[in-house]
Design a protein around this motif. Sequence first.
Motif, PDB file in Angstrom:
ATOM      1  N   SER A  46     -24.999 -67.032 -13.489  1.00 14.78           N
ATOM      2  CA  SER A  46     -25.579 -68.463 -12.782  1.00 14.78           C
ATOM      3  C   SER A  46     -25.655 -68.022 -11.910  1.00 14.78           C
ATOM      4  CB  SER A  46     -26.069 -69.453 -13.126  1.00 14.78           C
ATOM      5  OG  SER A  46     -26.381 -69.446 -15.086  1.00 14.78           O
ATOM      6  N   MET A  47     -25.122 -67.330 -10.729  1.00 16.81           N
ATOM      7  CA  MET A  47     -24.509 -67.232  -9.527  1.00 16.81           C
ATOM      8  C   MET A  47     -24.420 -65.554  -9.376  1.00 16.81           C
ATOM      9  SD  MET A  47     -22.435 -70.159  -9.290  1.00 16.81           S
ATOM     10  CE  MET A  47     -21.429 -69.829  -7.536  1.00 16.81           C
ATOM     11  N   ASP A  48     -25.250 -65.091 -10.165  1.00 15.78           N
ATOM     12  CA  ASP A  48     -25.252 -63.791 -10.077  1.00 15.78           C
ATOM     13  C   ASP A  48     -26.436 -62.690  -9.601  1.00 15.78           C
ATOM     14  OD1 ASP A  48     -22.723 -63.594 -11.358  1.00 15.78           O
ATOM     15  OD2 ASP A  48     -23.432 -62.236 -12.632  1.00 15.78           O
ATOM     16  N   PRO A  98     -16.917 -72.662 -15.054  1.00 20.85           N
ATOM     17  CA  PRO A  98     -17.083 -71.281 -14.322  1.00 20.85           C
ATOM     18  C   PRO A  98     -17.688 -71.530 -13.180  1.00 20.85           C
ATOM     19  CG  PRO A  98     -16.950 -70.140 -16.499  1.00 20.85           C
ATOM     20  CD  PRO A  98     -17.658 -71.934 -16.270  1.00 20.85           C
ATOM     21  N   HIS A  99     -18.838 -72.235 -12.908  1.00 23.48           N
ATOM     22  CA  HIS A  99     -19.856 -72.246 -11.879  1.00 23.48           C
ATOM     23  C   HIS A  99     -19.530 -73.219 -10.942  1.00 23.48           C
ATOM     24  CE1 HIS A  99     -21.983 -70.053 -14.988  1.00 23.48           C
ATOM     25  NE2 HIS A  99     -22.682 -69.978 -14.057  1.00 23.48           N
ATOM     26  N   THR A 100     -18.585 -74.478 -11.857  1.00 18.40           N
ATOM     27  CA  THR A 100     -18.332 -75.759 -10.854  1.00 18.40           C
ATOM     28  C   THR A 100     -16.894 -75.108  -9.947  1.00 18.40           C
ATOM     29  OG1 THR A 100     -19.065 -76.938 -12.026  1.00 18.40           O
ATOM     30  CG2 THR A 100     -17.784 -77.681 -11.114  1.00 18.40           C
ATOM     31  N   GLY A 147     -30.669 -66.969 -18.543  1.00 15.81           N
ATOM     32  CA  GLY A 147     -30.020 -67.810 -18.933  1.00 15.81           C
ATOM     33  C   GLY A 147     -30.659 -68.958 -18.924  1.00 15.81           C
ATOM     34  N   ASP A 148     -29.828 -70.218 -18.297  1.00 18.05           N
ATOM     35  CA  ASP A 148     -30.148 -71.105 -17.851  1.00 18.05           C
ATOM     36  C   ASP A 148     -31.839 -71.849 -17.800  1.00 18.05           C
ATOM     37  OD1 ASP A 148     -27.572 -71.756 -18.381  1.00 18.05           O
ATOM     38  OD2 ASP A 148     -26.704 -71.603 -16.839  1.00 18.05           O
ATOM     39  N   THR A 149     -31.988 -71.346 -17.076  1.00 19.37           N
ATOM     40  CA  THR A 149     -33.372 -72.039 -16.028  1.00 19.37           C
ATOM     41  C   THR A 149     -34.438 -71.685 -17.472  1.00 19.37           C
ATOM     42  OG1 THR A 149     -33.327 -70.343 -14.395  1.00 19.37           O
ATOM     43  CG2 THR A 149     -36.002 -71.706 -14.537  1.00 19.37           C
ATOM     44  N   ALA A 206     -27.457 -78.495 -17.845  1.00 19.26           N
ATOM     45  CA  ALA A 206     -26.707 -77.336 -16.893  1.00 19.26           C
ATOM     46  C   ALA A 206     -27.619 -78.117 -15.915  1.00 19.26           C
ATOM     47  CB  ALA A 206     -27.531 -76.140 -16.946  1.00 19.26           C
ATOM     48  N   PHE A 207     -28.094 -78.546 -14.373  1.00 21.55           N
ATOM     49  CA  PHE A 207     -28.075 -78.973 -13.455  1.00 21.55           C
ATOM     50  C   PHE A 207     -29.438 -79.057 -13.200  1.00 21.55           C
ATOM     51  CE2 PHE A 207     -29.305 -77.778  -9.403  1.00 21.55           C
ATOM     52  CZ  PHE A 207     -28.566 -75.679  -9.261  1.00 21.55           C
ATOM     53  N   LYS A 208     -30.030 -78.032 -13.817  1.00 20.94           N
ATOM     54  CA  LYS A 208     -31.328 -76.807 -13.351  1.00 20.94           C
ATOM     55  C   LYS A 208     -32.612 -78.649 -14.293  1.00 20.94           C
ATOM     56  CE  LYS A 208     -30.841 -72.399 -11.793  1.00 20.94           C
ATOM     57  NZ  LYS A 208     -29.390 -72.357 -12.685  1.00 20.94           N
ATOM     58  N   ASP A 209     -31.494 -79.093 -15.382  1.00 20.01           N
ATOM     59  CA  ASP A 209     -32.262 -80.222 -15.859  1.00 20.01           C
ATOM     60  C   ASP A 209     -32.315 -81.030 -14.790  1.00 20.01           C
ATOM     61  OD1 ASP A 209     -31.928 -79.147 -18.948  1.00 20.01           O
ATOM     62  OD2 ASP A 209     -30.054 -80.265 -18.609  1.00 20.01           O
ATOM     63  N   GLY A 269     -21.053 -80.569  -9.738  1.00 18.90           N
ATOM     64  CA  GLY A 269     -20.849 -79.328 -11.166  1.00 18.90           C
ATOM     65  C   GLY A 269     -21.782 -79.134 -11.731  1.00 18.90           C
ATOM     66  N   THR A 270     -22.673 -78.366 -12.031  1.00 16.40           N
ATOM     67  CA  THR A 270     -23.649 -77.438 -12.222  1.00 16.40           C
ATOM     68  C   THR A 270     -23.692 -77.057 -13.353  1.00 16.40           C
ATOM     69  OG1 THR A 270     -22.565 -75.210 -11.831  1.00 16.40           O
ATOM     70  CG2 THR A 270     -24.447 -76.654  -9.748  1.00 16.40           C
ATOM     71  N   ALA A 271     -22.973 -77.491 -14.302  1.00 23.42           N
ATOM     72  CA  ALA A 271     -22.643 -77.084 -15.884  1.00 23.42           C
ATOM     73  C   ALA A 271     -21.844 -77.551 -16.730  1.00 23.42           C
ATOM     74  CB  ALA A 271     -23.262 -75.333 -16.138  1.00 23.42           C
ATOM     75  N   LEU A 272     -22.223 -78.229 -18.052  1.00 27.37           N
ATOM     76  CA  LEU A 272     -20.771 -77.900 -18.982  1.00 27.37           C
ATOM     77  C   LEU A 272     -19.985 -77.280 -19.707  1.00 27.37           C
ATOM     78  CD1 LEU A 272     -22.230 -81.152 -21.273  1.00 27.37           C
ATOM     79  CD2 LEU A 272     -21.409 -81.011 -18.916  1.00 27.37           C
ATOM     80  N   GLY A 277     -26.300 -69.804  -5.473  1.00 22.40           N
ATOM     81  CA  GLY A 277     -27.474 -68.339  -6.145  1.00 22.40           C
ATOM     82  C   GLY A 277     -28.175 -68.609  -5.618  1.00 22.40           C
ATOM     83  N   ASN A 278     -28.973 -69.301  -5.803  1.00 23.31           N
ATOM     84  CA  ASN A 278     -30.847 -68.781  -5.090  1.00 23.31           C
ATOM     85  C   ASN A 278     -31.049 -70.051  -3.985  1.00 23.31           C
ATOM     86  OD1 ASN A 278     -33.798 -67.060  -5.054  1.00 23.31           O
ATOM     87  ND2 ASN A 278     -33.883 -68.067  -6.542  1.00 23.31           N
ATOM     88  N   PHE A 279     -30.221 -70.419  -3.541  1.00 24.30           N
ATOM     89  CA  PHE A 279     -29.741 -71.431  -2.593  1.00 24.30           C
ATOM     90  C   PHE A 279     -30.951 -72.912  -2.163  1.00 24.30           C
ATOM     91  CE2 PHE A 279     -29.972 -72.448   2.127  1.00 24.30           C
ATOM     92  CZ  PHE A 279     -28.897 -72.306   2.669  1.00 24.30           C
ATOM     93  N   GLY A 280     -31.115 -73.123  -3.894  1.00 23.98           N
ATOM     94  CA  GLY A 280     -31.856 -74.079  -3.721  1.00 23.98           C
ATOM     95  C   GLY A 280     -31.309 -75.783  -3.401  1.00 23.98           C
ATOM     96  N   ASN A 281     -29.947 -76.157  -4.315  1.00 25.63           N
ATOM     97  CA  ASN A 281     -29.201 -76.492  -4.665  1.00 25.63           C
ATOM     98  C   ASN A 281     -28.937 -77.222  -3.309  1.00 25.63           C
ATOM     99  OD1 ASN A 281     -27.738 -78.877  -5.549  1.00 25.63           O
ATOM    100  ND2 ASN A 281     -26.964 -77.656  -7.062  1.00 25.63           N
ATOM    101  N   ILE A 282     -27.559 -76.363  -2.572  1.00 22.37           N
ATOM    102  CA  ILE A 282     -27.575 -76.761  -1.512  1.00 22.37           C
ATOM    103  C   ILE A 282     -28.794 -77.289   0.050  1.00 22.37           C
ATOM    104  CG2 ILE A 282     -27.360 -74.601  -0.593  1.00 22.37           C
ATOM    105  CD1 ILE A 282     -24.177 -75.533   0.919  1.00 22.37           C
TER     106      ILE A 282
HETATM  107  C1  LIG Z   1     -28.984 -72.391 -11.459  1.00 23.83           C
HETATM  108  C2  LIG Z   1     -27.250 -72.348 -10.775  1.00 23.83           C
HETATM  109  C3  LIG Z   1     -26.514 -72.033 -10.271  1.00 23.83           C
HETATM  110  C4  LIG Z   1     -27.594 -71.876  -9.155  1.00 23.83           C
HETATM  111  O1  LIG Z   1     -28.262 -72.644  -7.644  1.00 23.83           O
HETATM  112  P1  LIG Z   1     -29.293 -72.365  -7.262  1.00 23.83           P
HETATM  113  O2  LIG Z   1     -29.987 -73.461  -6.628  1.00 23.83           O
HETATM  114  O3  LIG Z   1     -29.973 -71.257  -7.855  1.00 23.83           O
HETATM  115  O4  LIG Z   1     -28.217 -71.963  -5.709  1.00 23.83           O
HETATM  116  C5  LIG Z   1     -25.326 -72.768  -9.806  1.00 23.83           C
HETATM  117  N1  LIG Z   1     -25.082 -73.323 -11.188  1.00 23.83           N
HETATM  118  C6  LIG Z   1     -25.144 -73.007 -12.387  1.00 23.83           C
HETATM  119  C7  LIG Z   1     -24.311 -73.253 -13.407  1.00 23.83           C
HETATM  120  C8  LIG Z   1     -26.461 -72.804 -12.379  1.00 23.83           C
HETATM  121  O5  LIG Z   1     -27.531 -72.737 -13.646  1.00 23.83           O
END
Ligand SMILES: *Cc1c(COP(=O)(O)O)cnc(C)c1O
Length: 475
Positions: A311-313, A392-394, A148-150, A116-119, A417-420, A259-264
Motif C-alpha cells: 500500500s506504500m508502493d 508490514p506497513h507498520t 487493494g485497501d482503498t 486498515a487505517f483508511k477506514d 499502525g496502518t493495517a492489521l 505512500g501518498n503523503f496523506g496520513n503524515i
Molecule cells: C494507504 C496506506 C498507507 C499510506 O498512507 P498515505 O496516506 O498514502 O501516506 C500506509 N499503510 C497502509 C496499510 C495503507 O493502506
Amino acid sequence: MKMISTRDGSRTARSYTDVLLAGLAPDGGLYVPSEYPKFPLEDLKKLKGLPYRDIAFAVKKKLVDGDIPDEDLRKLIDKAYSEAAFGAVPYGNIVPLMKVEDNFYVQQLSLGPTAAFKDMALQQLGQEMNYELKKRNEHLTILGATSGDTGSAAEAAFKGLDNVVLFMLSPEEGMSPFQKAQMGALSGSNIFNVSVRGRFDDCQDLVKELKQEEEFSKLGAVNSINWGRISSQVPYFFSGYLQAAAHVGDEVDFVVPTGNFGNILSGYIAKRMGVPIRRLIVATNENDVMDKLFKTGVYELTPTHVTSSPSMDISKASNYERLAFDLFDGDAGKVKKYMDEFEKNKKVDLRDYGIGLERLKELGFMSGNGAHAKRLRAIQEVNKKGGFVIDPHTADAVAVGWQYKDKSEDVPMVCMGTALPVKFEDTTKEALGYIPERPKRFLDLEGSLKDGAFYTIDADAEQLKEYIRGNMRIA
Ligand SMILES: *Cc1c(COP(=O)(O)O)cnc(C)c1O
C-alpha cells in the motif's frame, strides 16, 4: 476559515462542503485551508481521556468551521465511528496506543471494518458526503479504481447510503484472495464491484477515459487528495498525542508509514493547529521518493517497485503539494511553477526555489526508508518486546522510528499502525514462522466469496459504460 486551491493566485474561497464534493480544484491544485485553526493548550487538556468520538468532534468542528451545524456533525461522527463499525473498545478509544517499550508505541489505527487505517477517513467521508448530497437534493455516482485497501474501505463506508452509488474497478489478477473476498462481500445495494481483465493501470485508465466524456464527466471520486479524508485523519493525532504525553504541553514524535503523503500531512496539520508534536518522521519502503526529498530537497519520480508493504508502493505523493504550498508561504504561482516543472521533467529541486533543507527540519520533518529484511526484523522485535503482531506497513514505521530513537531522552515516539497483520499473512508468517490467530470476523472470509460478487469486463470502455448506464440510478 475558507478553502483555497494551492495553484490559485487569486485565492478564490470555497466552503468546506463544496470542497468535500469536489476533489481536485479546477486549476489542478489541491484544496487547503486559507489558515489553520488554532487549538490552544488549555482546550487540548480538556480532551485528555475522552472517548475518540468526543475528540474527533472537537477537532473536526474547527476544520469544518460551521459549514455543517454542530449537532449534525456530531451525529455524523457517531455514525462513522460506531460500535457496529469499530467494535466495543474500552473508554471508547478506537485508536489505542500499544506499548512496545518505554517511550516507544504503536498507535493502532486499524480497528475499523476493513482492518486498515483508511477506514478512519472513509467512514467519516461517506457520512459527510451523503449528508451534504441529501441536503442539496443531489445524487452522486462514484467511479474508482483500486489495487487493494482503498476499494474495500470505501465500499464499507458507502454501503447502504441513500444518495451515493459506487462503482469500484479492480484488476482480475494481482489482488490477494483476502482483498477480493473483502470487496466481494460488500457487493449489492449501492455497491458495484467490477473486475477488469487487466492490471491496476488498466483500471485507472478506464476511469480517466470515462471522466473525459460529457455523459460521465460528473462522476465523483474518493481518492486520497480529498480534503474531507485528510481532515478526518487529524483527530487521531490529537488522541495519540494525549495518550503518549505525560503532561499536556510535553513534546511527542510521530513516525508515519507513507505512500501518498496523506496520513503524515494530517499529522502536520495537527502540529500547525497547536499539538506539541516535535518531529514528523516520514517512513517509506523501498519506494523512497519522499525519503530522498526530505534528505536532499530533490523530488524525483522513479519507477515503482513491488514490495511486501504494497500500500506504500507509490512514487508520486500527491498530498505533498499541500506541504509545498506552506514551504512557499502560500505563493500559488510558485507552487504551480514547481509542480509544472515536476510534471514535465519528473524531477524538481526545492533549492532552485530558494528552499533549503533546514526549512523542512524547522517544520519538524525527518525521514527514513525501510526494506523487506528490516520489516521482518521489526515484526519480530515488536512481537518479542511488546507481545503483539504488527503488519508490514507498520513495520516500516517501526524500523525507521528505531533508527531515530534516542534512548537518552524521554520524548515519547508513536509509530502509526496502518493495517492489521491479517491482511498480509504471508509476510507475517515469513517473519514469525506462524500465522497469528485471525480476528473472528475474518475467520473464513475467503471461503465466503460468492459467484456474481464481481461483474467481469475486458479493459474496454464500452463494456464499462454499458454496465454503469444500466445501474447508475441517477436522479
Ligand atoms: C494507504 C496506506 C498507507 C499510506 O498512507 P498515505 O496516506 O498514502 O501516506 C500506509 N499503510 C497502509 C496499510 C495503507 O493502506
